[in-house]
Design a protein around this motif. Structure first.
Motif, short mmCIF file in Angstrom:
data_model
loop_
_atom_site.label_atom_id
_atom_site.label_comp_id
_atom_site.label_asym_id
_atom_site.label_seq_id
_atom_site.Cartn_x
_atom_site.Cartn_y
_atom_site.Cartn_z
N PHE A 181 0.80 -1.23 0.00
CA PHE A 181 0.00 0.00 0.00
C PHE A 181 0.84 1.28 0.00
N GLY A 182 2.12 1.16 0.17
CA GLY A 182 2.97 2.34 0.18
C GLY A 182 3.10 2.97 1.55
N ASP A 183 1.97 3.41 2.12
CA ASP A 183 1.97 4.00 3.45
C ASP A 183 0.56 3.92 4.02
N LYS A 184 0.36 4.57 5.17
CA LYS A 184 -0.95 4.52 5.82
C LYS A 184 -2.04 5.13 4.93
N ASN A 185 -1.72 6.22 4.27
CA ASN A 185 -2.71 6.86 3.40
C ASN A 185 -3.12 5.93 2.26
N GLY A 186 -2.15 5.20 1.74
CA GLY A 186 -2.49 4.24 0.69
C GLY A 186 -3.39 3.15 1.20
N LEU A 187 -3.15 2.72 2.44
CA LEU A 187 -4.00 1.68 3.05
C LEU A 187 -5.41 2.22 3.28
N LEU A 188 -5.53 3.45 3.80
CA LEU A 188 -6.85 4.02 4.04
C LEU A 188 -7.62 4.21 2.73
N SER A 189 -6.91 4.56 1.69
CA SER A 189 -7.56 4.70 0.38
C SER A 189 -8.12 3.35 -0.08
N ALA A 190 -7.35 2.29 0.17
CA ALA A 190 -7.81 0.95 -0.21
C ALA A 190 -9.02 0.54 0.61
N VAL A 191 -9.05 0.95 1.88
CA VAL A 191 -10.19 0.65 2.75
C VAL A 191 -11.45 1.35 2.23
N VAL A 192 -11.31 2.61 1.87
CA VAL A 192 -12.45 3.37 1.32
C VAL A 192 -12.92 2.74 0.02
N GLU A 193 -11.98 2.39 -0.84
CA GLU A 193 -12.31 1.78 -2.12
C GLU A 193 -13.10 0.49 -1.92
N ALA A 194 -12.63 -0.33 -0.97
CA ALA A 194 -13.30 -1.60 -0.72
C ALA A 194 -14.69 -1.39 -0.11
N GLY A 195 -14.80 -0.43 0.81
CA GLY A 195 -16.09 -0.19 1.47
C GLY A 195 -17.14 0.32 0.50
N ILE A 196 -16.78 1.29 -0.33
CA ILE A 196 -17.73 1.80 -1.32
C ILE A 196 -18.03 0.73 -2.36
N GLY A 197 -17.02 -0.06 -2.69
CA GLY A 197 -17.24 -1.15 -3.64
C GLY A 197 -18.27 -2.14 -3.14
N GLU A 198 -18.21 -2.47 -1.85
CA GLU A 198 -19.19 -3.39 -1.27
C GLU A 198 -20.59 -2.78 -1.29
N TYR A 199 -20.66 -1.49 -1.00
CA TYR A 199 -21.96 -0.79 -1.04
C TYR A 199 -22.56 -0.84 -2.43
N LEU A 200 -21.73 -0.57 -3.44
CA LEU A 200 -22.22 -0.58 -4.81
C LEU A 200 -22.64 -1.99 -5.25
N ALA A 201 -21.89 -2.99 -4.78
CA ALA A 201 -22.22 -4.37 -5.15
C ALA A 201 -23.55 -4.80 -4.54
#
Length: 235
Positions: A47-67
């Protein structure tokens, strides 16, 4: 799924759990590594750093909502479908406060795949309104108004203690959005019992006929009348 993808999934799941239970400050490289059962360097590598990890968390969460969102139109009527979609987005935000605040509390990443997908889903609803001759403003402006009202409604509600939130806030904001982007009349009535009750409630402070106890009781009745009438209007 290869080893790296599996590790990524486990780490994002662990970070999501920490975010939901304790907020963004709890999502540290060390805490996530412990929760995921991995070494800290794996997080930096993926993920590069914490910000990269948090971005991945947001991406996954919104992705689940859309699914989980309805694949087709929830309602036959395009305006009611817009209402349903707005309510669904607000429900997601209120049900996932830490994730939503992280995603929409600041500027955010407008280039992310999840954000793009959510806006495309919204655009499909807007185009359906336009096709039915129901859109009162330009499509692009409609999308911005809808997104802004849902985002503002969630963030405002989350800033208020749960026990003090007025359900009418969300209904009123949604119907203001409907009135702004469509040519339909809003479902929240502006006259009738609710309007009369609001007017009477506003004048209670200056009256001298009723006792303090009677005023409190009357105010409770008026509050129930306005809330009930508004709820019936939005059904």
């Amino acid at each position: 799924m290869n080893t790296a993808d599996k590790a990524r999934e486990v780490i994002v799941k662990a970070a999501t759990g920490l975010l939901a239970s304790s907020g963004p400050d709890a999502v540290t490289t060390r805490s996530v590594a412990i929760a995921a059962g991995v070494q800290a360097p794996a997080i930096y590598r993926l993920f590069g750093d914490k910000n990269g990890l948090l971005s991945a968390v947001v991406e996954a969460g919104i992705g689940e909502y859309l699914a989980a969102a309805p694949a087709g139109h929830a309602c036959a009527d395009p305006v009611d479908d817009l209402r349903a979609g707005w309510d669904l987005a607000v429900e997601f935000g209120l049900g996932n406060p830490a994730l939503y605040t992280l995603a929409y509390g600041g500027p955010g990443d407008l280039t992310s795949a999840a954000f793009s997908a959510s806006m495309e889903m919204l655009m499909r609803r807007v185009r359906r309104l336009a096709a039915g001759g129901l859109l009162a403003v330009d499509e692009g402006l409609a999308v911005l108004i809808i997104h802004a009202t849902a985002r503002g409604a969630v963030l405002t509600a989350l800033s208020i203690p749960a026990g003090l939130r007025d359900p009418a806030l969300l209904t009123t904001m949604r119907e203001a959005m409907i009135a702004a982007v469509t040519n339909r009349r809003p479902a929240v009535p502006q006259s009738g019992p609710a309007g009369a009750a609001r007017a009477l409630r506003a004048s209670l402070a200056g009256q001298t006929t009723l006792t303090a106890a009677e005023v409190r009781l009357l105010r409770q009745w008026l509050d129930r009348l306005t809330a009930r009438t508004g709820a019936e209007g939005s059904d």
